[in-house]
Design a protein around this motif. Structure first.
Motif, PDB file in Angstrom:
ATOM      1  N   VAL A 356     -18.416  26.147   8.258  1.00 41.78           N
ATOM      2  CA  VAL A 356     -18.388  27.109   9.359  1.00 41.78           C
ATOM      3  C   VAL A 356     -17.546  26.620  10.537  1.00 41.78           C
ATOM      4  O   VAL A 356     -16.869  27.419  11.192  1.00 41.78           O
ATOM      5  N   VAL A 357     -17.557  25.333  10.802  1.00 48.79           N
ATOM      6  CA  VAL A 357     -16.790  24.820  11.939  1.00 48.79           C
ATOM      7  C   VAL A 357     -15.299  24.818  11.624  1.00 48.79           C
ATOM      8  O   VAL A 357     -14.456  25.089  12.489  1.00 48.79           O
ATOM      9  N   HIS A 358     -14.963  24.582  10.363  1.00 54.04           N
ATOM     10  CA  HIS A 358     -13.558  24.483   9.951  1.00 54.04           C
ATOM     11  C   HIS A 358     -12.814  25.814  10.065  1.00 54.04           C
ATOM     12  O   HIS A 358     -11.582  25.829  10.110  1.00 54.04           O
ATOM     13  N   VAL A 359     -13.535  26.929  10.151  1.00 53.87           N
ATOM     14  CA  VAL A 359     -12.897  28.244  10.209  1.00 53.87           C
ATOM     15  C   VAL A 359     -11.946  28.345  11.399  1.00 53.87           C
ATOM     16  O   VAL A 359     -10.822  28.840  11.271  1.00 53.87           O
ATOM     17  N   ALA A 360     -12.368  27.878  12.565  1.00 52.74           N
ATOM     18  CA  ALA A 360     -11.552  28.042  13.775  1.00 52.74           C
ATOM     19  C   ALA A 360     -11.289  26.739  14.513  1.00 52.74           C
ATOM     20  O   ALA A 360     -10.698  26.754  15.586  1.00 52.74           O
ATOM     21  N   HIS A 361     -11.696  25.612  13.915  1.00 54.75           N
ATOM     22  CA  HIS A 361     -11.564  24.338  14.606  1.00 54.75           C
ATOM     23  C   HIS A 361     -11.076  23.258  13.646  1.00 54.75           C
ATOM     24  O   HIS A 361     -11.237  23.373  12.434  1.00 54.75           O
ATOM     25  N   LYS A 362     -10.518  22.217  14.203  1.00 55.70           N
ATOM     26  CA  LYS A 362     -10.082  21.067  13.421  1.00 55.70           C
ATOM     27  C   LYS A 362     -11.213  20.060  13.383  1.00 55.70           C
ATOM     28  O   LYS A 362     -11.696  19.620  14.427  1.00 55.70           O
ATOM     29  N   ILE A 363     -11.654  19.695  12.203  1.00 56.15           N
ATOM     30  CA  ILE A 363     -12.776  18.788  12.054  1.00 56.15           C
ATOM     31  C   ILE A 363     -12.323  17.538  11.307  1.00 56.15           C
ATOM     32  O   ILE A 363     -11.649  17.631  10.274  1.00 56.15           O
ATOM     33  N   ASN A 364     -12.665  16.391  11.860  1.00 55.58           N
ATOM     34  CA  ASN A 364     -12.246  15.108  11.286  1.00 55.58           C
ATOM     35  C   ASN A 364     -13.400  14.117  11.290  1.00 55.58           C
ATOM     36  O   ASN A 364     -14.385  14.281  12.005  1.00 55.58           O
ATOM     37  N   ALA A 365     -13.227  13.081  10.480  1.00 55.87           N
ATOM     38  CA  ALA A 365     -14.084  11.904  10.602  1.00 55.87           C
ATOM     39  C   ALA A 365     -13.587  11.083  11.785  1.00 55.87           C
ATOM     40  O   ALA A 365     -12.445  11.252  12.241  1.00 55.87           O
ATOM     41  N   THR A 366     -14.421  10.212  12.284  1.00 56.53           N
ATOM     42  CA  THR A 366     -14.057   9.435  13.459  1.00 56.53           C
ATOM     43  C   THR A 366     -14.547   7.996  13.305  1.00 56.53           C
ATOM     44  O   THR A 366     -15.541   7.735  12.620  1.00 56.53           O
ATOM     45  N   GLU A 367     -13.834   7.079  13.941  1.00 54.92           N
ATOM     46  CA  GLU A 367     -14.252   5.685  13.926  1.00 54.92           C
ATOM     47  C   GLU A 367     -15.361   5.409  14.935  1.00 54.92           C
ATOM     48  O   GLU A 367     -15.950   4.334  14.947  1.00 54.92           O
ATOM     49  N   ARG A 368     -15.624   6.376  15.808  1.00 55.48           N
ATOM     50  CA  ARG A 368     -16.746   6.227  16.732  1.00 55.48           C
ATOM     51  C   ARG A 368     -18.070   6.384  15.974  1.00 55.48           C
ATOM     52  O   ARG A 368     -18.106   6.759  14.810  1.00 55.48           O
ATOM     53  N   ASN A 369     -19.160   6.119  16.667  1.00 53.59           N
ATOM     54  CA  ASN A 369     -20.476   6.174  16.046  1.00 53.59           C
ATOM     55  C   ASN A 369     -20.976   7.621  15.990  1.00 53.59           C
ATOM     56  O   ASN A 369     -21.963   7.994  16.625  1.00 53.59           O
ATOM     57  N   ALA A 370     -20.238   8.445  15.248  1.00 51.88           N
ATOM     58  CA  ALA A 370     -20.592   9.847  15.053  1.00 51.88           C
ATOM     59  C   ALA A 370     -20.081  10.267  13.678  1.00 51.88           C
ATOM     60  O   ALA A 370     -19.191   9.625  13.108  1.00 51.88           O
ATOM     61  N   MET A 371     -20.637  11.352  13.137  1.00 49.88           N
ATOM     62  CA  MET A 371     -20.229  11.802  11.814  1.00 49.88           C
ATOM     63  C   MET A 371     -18.899  12.551  11.852  1.00 49.88           C
ATOM     64  O   MET A 371     -18.079  12.426  10.945  1.00 49.88           O
ATOM     65  N   TYR A 372     -18.699  13.364  12.909  1.00 45.58           N
ATOM     66  CA  TYR A 372     -17.518  14.212  12.984  1.00 45.58           C
ATOM     67  C   TYR A 372     -16.979  14.239  14.402  1.00 45.58           C
ATOM     68  O   TYR A 372     -17.726  14.044  15.371  1.00 45.58           O
ATOM     69  N   VAL A 373     -15.680  14.540  14.506  1.00 47.47           N
ATOM     70  CA  VAL A 373     -15.092  14.907  15.790  1.00 47.47           C
ATOM     71  C   VAL A 373     -14.402  16.259  15.591  1.00 47.47           C
ATOM     72  O   VAL A 373     -13.674  16.469  14.619  1.00 47.47           O
ATOM     73  N   VAL A 374     -14.682  17.187  16.491  1.00 47.12           N
ATOM     74  CA  VAL A 374     -14.157  18.557  16.404  1.00 47.12           C
ATOM     75  C   VAL A 374     -13.131  18.756  17.498  1.00 47.12           C
ATOM     76  O   VAL A 374     -13.408  18.504  18.681  1.00 47.12           O
ATOM     77  N   ASP A 375     -11.931  19.180  17.097  1.00 49.54           N
ATOM     78  CA  ASP A 375     -10.827  19.411  18.032  1.00 49.54           C
ATOM     79  C   ASP A 375     -10.503  18.179  18.857  1.00 49.54           C
ATOM     80  O   ASP A 375      -9.975  18.273  19.974  1.00 49.54           O
ATOM     81  N   GLY A 376     -10.813  17.026  18.316  1.00 48.67           N
ATOM     82  CA  GLY A 376     -10.475  15.771  18.976  1.00 48.67           C
ATOM     83  C   GLY A 376     -11.301  15.461  20.210  1.00 48.67           C
ATOM     84  O   GLY A 376     -11.021  14.471  20.899  1.00 48.67           O
ATOM     85  N   LYS A 377     -12.353  16.251  20.504  1.00 49.08           N
ATOM     86  CA  LYS A 377     -13.099  16.012  21.754  1.00 49.08           C
ATOM     87  C   LYS A 377     -14.610  16.175  21.630  1.00 49.08           C
ATOM     88  O   LYS A 377     -15.346  15.603  22.433  1.00 49.08           O
ATOM     89  N   TYR A 378     -15.101  16.938  20.664  1.00 50.94           N
ATOM     90  CA  TYR A 378     -16.543  17.120  20.529  1.00 50.94           C
ATOM     91  C   TYR A 378     -17.042  16.247  19.379  1.00 50.94           C
ATOM     92  O   TYR A 378     -16.659  16.452  18.221  1.00 50.94           O
ATOM     93  N   TYR A 379     -17.914  15.300  19.672  1.00 52.26           N
ATOM     94  CA  TYR A 379     -18.448  14.400  18.651  1.00 52.26           C
ATOM     95  C   TYR A 379     -19.807  14.919  18.203  1.00 52.26           C
ATOM     96  O   TYR A 379     -20.687  15.185  19.028  1.00 52.26           O
ATOM     97  N   PHE A 380     -19.954  15.086  16.887  1.00 47.10           N
ATOM     98  CA  PHE A 380     -21.135  15.738  16.323  1.00 47.10           C
ATOM     99  C   PHE A 380     -21.821  14.856  15.289  1.00 47.10           C
ATOM    100  O   PHE A 380     -21.171  14.074  14.574  1.00 47.10           O
ATOM    101  N   ASP A 381     -23.134  15.046  15.187  1.00 51.96           N
ATOM    102  CA  ASP A 381     -23.910  14.561  14.056  1.00 51.96           C
ATOM    103  C   ASP A 381     -24.578  15.748  13.379  1.00 51.96           C
ATOM    104  O   ASP A 381     -24.731  16.826  13.986  1.00 51.96           O
TER     105      ASP A 381
END
Length: 417
Positions: A356-381
């Motif tokens: 659902v997030v990938h529809v309108a946003h760029k979602i990546n893995a991150t080296e920070r202590n989080a599962m995902y980073v969305v649009d390079g600024k929102y860190y999610f678990d």
């Protein structure tokens, strides 16, 4: 006179098919994409995976154009009589045998000369030289608006010098959870932006929960709500299995022109993904299991992703042909198709989150202590259950109706489209 009569007779055959399909098409909900498309563009491509309702979407667009035409003031002849309405819109499927002997450019010309302005084209990939012919139609008939459906594996922009400068491309997805709730409850729910959810999720969720209990519907959606075939009175799993096989046999093998002898390897690869995702890839092990090279295995994985069977998660700044950090099934309905394993709630929710997030946003893995980073600024678990401690970053949680602070109900992300 003979040529005019022949032209009318030929088009009448297509209009009879058009009228029959428009009258019987199932459009139980207006898809959000219908309002996102700039219909003033002269060449529009709509990509969509198998089973998401591409044909019904085209027919719904045809119906809307016809309603707009019907609402216009009635034209009069010079004698004051009502003029015969022009047939300005036509849905046409390029699997019609007519197109084995006639070109698309020739057909479009006949349609334009008869007053046509909107040509809606299905099964484009079945027509040879489709990109060249669409370009010629665009350049030759300046008052003609063309909308065509495209398989997700067709490269309309990346490698297509003919269409890239002139085509406007959109993606049609399966039903969102929001759309599913509209269908199941008959109530109206508006889409939300990610920023709105991040900042106002608690009040929004409370408002929705005053009307319905979303968790009463969420598990059914995750299992069989993404594809419109759940609306039909038939076995959903059998229908989805048929669609998955068509994705392999047509969208991958036929369009990508892969030897049919490689189909068993592709099927085995897909089964491995069903058994293991979400997972990191062990390319050496998979290559050995399907008896092919590492490079070919990576290409096959990319083909499955293009056919919308898989989603690939990369580190920021990385992409194919590099190995992804993690692989997911494209949606949870597909993930549940594996009968040899029991999916954990965490597996399901991670798959849903990416989809659902990938529809309108760029979602990546991150080296920070989080599962995902969305649009390079929102860190999610993502968590299946509410944690005992307060979340330090935005966390989508599967088993809560209403969140607090950084704890966001997973179901609410299903309102992103």
């Amino acid at each position: 006179m003979h040529q005019i009569w022949k032209l009318i007779t030929m088009l009448d055959a297509f209009f009879r098919i058009h009228d029959y399909l428009v009258a019987r098409s199932q459009t139980p909900i207006r898809r959000l994409l219908m309002d996102e498309i700039d219909w003033n563009e002269r060449l529009i491509a709509i990509k969509g995976g198998r089973g998401v309702g591409k044909t019904d979407f085209l027919l719904a667009r045809a119906r809307e154009i016809e309603q707009e035409i019907a609402s216009r003031p009635v034209e009069k002849t010079h004698r004051g009589r009502a003029a015969m309405p022009k047939r300005e819109v036509l849905y046409v499927n390029l699997n019609n045998f007519f197109f084995t002997e006639h070109t698309l450019v020739e057909f479009a010309g006949k349609f334009v000369r008869a007053g046509g302005r909107h040509l809606l084209i299905d099964q484009t990939f079945k027509y040879p030289n489709w990109s060249r012919e669409l370009r010629r139609c665009h350049d030759k008939y300046h008052d003609l608006h063309i909308v065509f459906m495209a398989s997700p594996v067709m490269r309309l922009i990346e490698d297509n010098r003919e269409l890239a400068p002139i085509v406007k491309m959109y993606n049609l997805r399966g039903f969102s959870f929001r759309e599913y709730l509209i269908l199941r409850t008959g109530q109206k729910f508006e889409p939300l932006t990610l920023e709105t959810i991040l900042h106002n999720h608690a009040s929004i969720a409370r408002g929705i929960c005053e009307r319905i209990n979303p968790l009463d519907y969420f598990d059914d959606y995750l299992r069989q709500g993404y594809y419109p075939s759940f609306l039909e009175d038939k076995n959903f799993e059998a229908a989805l299995l048929r669609q998955m096989n068509m994705m392999l046999e047509v969208d991958v093998l036929m369009i990508k022109q892969i030897e049919v002898s490689n189909l068993p390897k592709m099927r085995k690869l897909l089964n491995i993904m069903l058994l293991t995702t979400p997972c990191a890839l062990n390319i050496s092990s998979i290559s050995e299991a399907i008896d092919t090279s590492r490079a070919t295995t990576m290409n096959y994985i990319k083909y499955l992703k293009d056919a919308r069977l898989l989603n690939l998660l990369y580190m920021e700044g990385k992409s194919f042909p590099m190995k992804p950090v993690k692989v997911y099934m494209q949606n949870t309905n597909i993930a549940y198709m594996c009968i040899d394993r029991e999916l954990t709630p965490q597996d399901v929710y991670e798959t849903f989150f990416y989809n659902v997030v990938h529809v309108a946003h760029k979602i990546n893995a991150t080296e920070r202590n989080a599962m995902y980073v969305v649009d390079g600024k929102y860190y999610f678990d993502v968590k299946a259950e509410k944690p005992t401690h307060e979340c330090i970053r935005p966390t989508a949680i599967g088993d809560i109706q209403v969140g607090l602070g950084n704890s966001i109900p997973m179901w609410l992300l299903g309102f992103l489209y």
